[in-house]
Design a protein around this motif. Structure first.
Motif, PDB file in Angstrom:
ATOM      1  N   LEU A   1       0.839  -1.216   0.000  1.00  0.00           N
ATOM      2  CA  LEU A   1       0.000   0.000   0.000  1.00  0.00           C
ATOM      3  C   LEU A   1       0.870   1.260   0.000  1.00  0.00           C
ATOM      4  N   ILE A   2       1.930   1.239   0.805  1.00  0.00           N
ATOM      5  CA  ILE A   2       2.825   2.411   0.858  1.00  0.00           C
ATOM      6  C   ILE A   2       3.500   2.613  -0.504  1.00  0.00           C
ATOM      7  N   ASP A   3       3.963   1.491  -1.116  1.00  0.00           N
ATOM      8  CA  ASP A   3       4.637   1.558  -2.427  1.00  0.00           C
ATOM      9  C   ASP A   3       3.780   2.240  -3.483  1.00  0.00           C
ATOM     10  N   ARG A   4       2.486   2.000  -3.398  1.00  0.00           N
ATOM     11  CA  ARG A   4       1.602   2.582  -4.417  1.00  0.00           C
ATOM     12  C   ARG A   4       1.599   4.104  -4.342  1.00  0.00           C
ATOM     13  N   ILE A   5       1.876   4.637  -3.143  1.00  0.00           N
ATOM     14  CA  ILE A   5       1.844   6.095  -2.983  1.00  0.00           C
ATOM     15  C   ILE A   5       3.251   6.671  -3.088  1.00  0.00           C
ATOM     16  N   MET A   6       4.191   5.978  -2.473  1.00  0.00           N
ATOM     17  CA  MET A   6       5.566   6.505  -2.412  1.00  0.00           C
ATOM     18  C   MET A   6       6.540   5.329  -2.530  1.00  0.00           C
ATOM     19  N   PRO A   7       6.912   4.961  -3.761  1.00  0.00           N
ATOM     20  CA  PRO A   7       7.724   3.753  -3.930  1.00  0.00           C
ATOM     21  C   PRO A   7       9.140   3.873  -3.384  1.00  0.00           C
ATOM     22  N   ASP A   8       9.682   5.081  -3.351  1.00  0.00           N
ATOM     23  CA  ASP A   8      11.047   5.236  -2.820  1.00  0.00           C
ATOM     24  C   ASP A   8      10.960   6.149  -1.600  1.00  0.00           C
ATOM     25  N   LEU A   9      11.461   5.663  -0.501  1.00  0.00           N
ATOM     26  CA  LEU A   9      11.340   6.439   0.739  1.00  0.00           C
ATOM     27  C   LEU A   9      12.668   7.107   1.125  1.00  0.00           C
ATOM     28  N   SER A  10      13.568   7.232   0.141  1.00  0.00           N
ATOM     29  CA  SER A  10      14.852   7.887   0.420  1.00  0.00           C
ATOM     30  C   SER A  10      14.603   9.275   1.000  1.00  0.00           C
ATOM     31  N   GLY A  11      15.294   9.558   2.080  1.00  0.00           N
ATOM     32  CA  GLY A  11      15.171  10.880   2.694  1.00  0.00           C
ATOM     33  C   GLY A  11      13.917  11.050   3.531  1.00  0.00           C
ATOM     34  N   LYS A  12      13.070  10.016   3.577  1.00  0.00           N
ATOM     35  CA  LYS A  12      11.828  10.121   4.354  1.00  0.00           C
ATOM     36  C   LYS A  12      12.014   9.473   5.730  1.00  0.00           C
ATOM     37  N   THR A  13      11.188   9.912   6.641  1.00  0.00           N
ATOM     38  CA  THR A  13      11.228   9.372   8.000  1.00  0.00           C
ATOM     39  C   THR A  13      10.013   8.476   8.201  1.00  0.00           C
ATOM     40  N   ALA A  14      10.253   7.279   8.723  1.00  0.00           N
ATOM     41  CA  ALA A  14       9.133   6.375   9.015  1.00  0.00           C
ATOM     42  C   ALA A  14       9.135   6.051  10.508  1.00  0.00           C
ATOM     43  N   VAL A  15       7.959   6.015  11.081  1.00  0.00           N
ATOM     44  CA  VAL A  15       7.818   5.594  12.484  1.00  0.00           C
ATOM     45  C   VAL A  15       6.842   4.421  12.517  1.00  0.00           C
ATOM     46  N   VAL A  16       7.276   3.341  13.154  1.00  0.00           N
ATOM     47  CA  VAL A  16       6.398   2.181  13.356  1.00  0.00           C
ATOM     48  C   VAL A  16       6.103   2.129  14.847  1.00  0.00           C
ATOM     49  N   ILE A  17       4.830   2.159  15.207  1.00  0.00           N
ATOM     50  CA  ILE A  17       4.492   2.001  16.627  1.00  0.00           C
ATOM     51  C   ILE A  17       4.149   0.526  16.829  1.00  0.00           C
ATOM     52  N   GLY A  18       4.923  -0.140  17.671  1.00  0.00           N
ATOM     53  CA  GLY A  18       4.746  -1.579  17.909  1.00  0.00           C
ATOM     54  C   GLY A  18       5.997  -2.319  17.469  1.00  0.00           C
ATOM     55  N   ARG A  19       6.424  -3.274  18.285  1.00  0.00           N
ATOM     56  CA  ARG A  19       7.656  -4.020  17.973  1.00  0.00           C
ATOM     57  C   ARG A  19       7.439  -5.529  18.039  1.00  0.00           C
ATOM     58  N   SER A  20       6.234  -5.968  17.663  1.00  0.00           N
ATOM     59  CA  SER A  20       6.000  -7.420  17.672  1.00  0.00           C
ATOM     60  C   SER A  20       6.782  -8.070  16.541  1.00  0.00           C
TER      61      SER A  20
END
Ligand code: NDP
Length: 289
Positions: free
Chosen positions: A149-168
């Protein structure tokens, strides 16, 4: 700003159609029908629904499903013996043991016995290791679906910041690995993270996989961010049951650039990716990957 709504339901339907087409090709060229074995132990009603949905999707994609039901009182030895049998069966390309297992059975032991090359859930430590070092293997279905789903909007995340809440091990950690592979700068937040709203506000891509209804508010979100809500929570509203995510959708959609709804967001992608993983497994076993 009003976010665009990411239609996971529609993307999942497209993916399932793609799996159906490619499975038909595999059958025509190699005489192989991808086979998924689903093991259900006990009477947990939610597990029974999940299994039913998975079997239905398998049939719709033209894959073969084999269902194994064991009683609530099944012993660990019985479950391990079944897994061994399925590991050895060439018609089985994917093995899925529905969790949770009854308490007398050690889940880690059962999941650890599944042949990593049939581990379509991607939970085996070998597949977790493959993902972390960038080798081909099975990626757990929910993070794989979220990444599509993310790829469809933004296939390359270079220079972007991602936060994942949850570490399962099944969502948060593999999700972070996938985002890292896409060149995002990744933070994994969890219950010990200080000032979670401030951490979230740094995210160009925010993935919530927590299991806390409506926790992430609109003012936690960076304007224009992609928000992926993995949470599935049952709450009561006016005496009626309702499924909501970990994100407060109403306030978040006023700030985000794109957002998944709950339901019809990540959930359908999880099942579609299970089909995709089973097809991948059959292709690899046929040398057609
Ligand atoms: P887990 O319970 O295994 O993990 C939850 C994570 O959230 C933990 O890392 C925990 O931190 C963290 N957490 C809990 N409370 C807070 C808090 N207040 N602030 C910050 N972090 C917190 O859950 P799963 O990863 O298995 O699932 C997460 C959600 O996703 C659930 O709602 C589940 O139903 C849903 N889900 C949806 C799927 C789908 O197909 N859409 C598939 C799988 C799951 P810590 O590690 O410190 O305890």
């Amino acid at each position: 700003m009003t976010a665009s709504i990411i239609d996971g339901f529609a993307v999942a339907a497209e993916l399932r159609e793609q799996v159906a087409r490619e499975a038909a090709d595999l059958k025509a060229t190699h005489g192989i029908v991808p086979g998924l074995a689903v093991v259900l132990v006990g009477e947990d009603p939610a597990s029974a629904v999940y299994v039913r949905n998975k079997l239905k999707a398998t049939a719709e994609c033209g894959l073969k499903s084999l269902e194994f039901k064991l009683s609530e009182s099944a012993t660990e030895e019985e479950v391990l013996a079944l897994v061994k049998r399925l590991n050895a069966d060439p018609a089985v390309h994917g093995i899925l043991v529905q969790l949770p297992l009854p308490k007398q059975i050690d889940s880690d032991k059962v999941l650890g016995l599944i042949d990593p090359d049939k581990d379509v859930d991607g939970f085996h430590p070998v597949n977790a290791g493959r993902l972390s070092v960038g080798l081909p293997g099975f990626v757990p279905c929910t993070p794989r679906g979220s990444q599509i789903l993310i790829d469809r909007i933004m296939p390359d995340l270079s220079g972007k910041t991602a936060v994942v809440i949850g570490r399962s091990n099944i969502v948060g950690k593999p999700m972070a690995q996938l985002l890292l592979q896409k060149n995002a700068t990744v933070t994994i937040a969890h219950s010990r993270t200080k000032d979670l709203p401030a951490v979230c506000r740094t995210a160009d891509v925010l993935v919530a996989a927590v299991g806390r209804p409506l926790m992430v508010k609109g003012d936690w979100i960076k304007p224009g961010a992609i928000v992926i809500d993995v949470g599935i929570n049952r709450i009561e509203v006016d005496g009626k049951g309702k499924i909501v995510g970990d994100v407060d959708f109403d306030s978040a959609k006023e700030v985000a650039g794109a957002i998944t709804p709950v339901p019809r967001g990540v959930g359908p992608m999880t099942i579609a990716c299970l089909m995709l993983n089973t097809l991948d497994s059959a292709r690899r076993s046929a040398g057609a990957a």
